[in-house]
Each structure stands twice: as C-alpha cells, then as structure tokens.
Design a protein around this motif. Structure first.
Motif, short mmCIF file in Angstrom:
data_model
loop_
_atom_site.label_atom_id
_atom_site.label_comp_id
_atom_site.label_asym_id
_atom_site.label_seq_id
_atom_site.Cartn_x
_atom_site.Cartn_y
_atom_site.Cartn_z
N SER A 191 0.83 -1.21 0.00
CA SER A 191 0.00 0.00 0.00
C SER A 191 0.86 1.26 0.00
N HIS B 195 0.80 3.98 -3.00
CA HIS B 195 0.55 5.39 -2.71
C HIS B 195 1.65 6.27 -3.30
N GLN C 204 1.06 9.02 -6.17
CA GLN C 204 1.35 10.42 -5.84
C GLN C 204 2.33 11.02 -6.86
#
Length: 79
Positions: free
Chosen positions: A4, A8, A12
């Motif tokens: 995760s 992310h 991003q």
C-alpha cells in the motif's frame, strides 16, 4: 515495506495513474501502472518514471520491483 505504501508513492508521483502493487515478502514487488503520461514513451523511460516516484527506496527498502507500465490504450487491449 508494504504494497500500500508503494502504491501510494507511485500514484502520488504519477497523478491520475491506476496503480496495482503485489508482493508477499516485503522486499520483492510487482507493479502494474497505467498512465496517460506513458504515451509516446519507450518502455525504459516508463520504468524510470515509476522508479523515480520511489526515490531512495529502490535498492534499499525495496530490493526488487517488476514494472508493467502501460498506456490506457494498451491496458484496454488486455496487455
């Protein structure tokens, strides 16, 4: 390191990308990244874009990352 966090960081760094990350052992991971930003780019350039989102984690906390970097059109064809 966990999937995760990697997901992310990639999302991003590549806004609008669809990102899936798998990996069970905490050091070896597989990522499938679909992004408009890959259009017109060779596979090596695409991989570098993904690796750049992870910075110093590559080769450290992330021992290995296998990347499938696709454009939306390629992903739609089932690649």
């Amino acid at each position: 390191m966990d999937t995760s966090t990697i997901q992310h960081l990639i999302a991003q760094g590549l806004p609008g990308a669809q990102v899936e990350v798998l990996g069970d052992d905490g050091v070896h991971f597989q990522a499938r990244v679909v992004s408009e930003q890959f259009v017109g780019k060779l596979p090596l350039a695409r991989h570098r874009m993904v690796y750049a989102t992870l910075g110093e984690l590559m080769g450290g906390a992330i021992h290995a990352l296998s990347v499938r970097a696709l454009t939306p059109e390629e992903a739609g064809r089932g690649n």
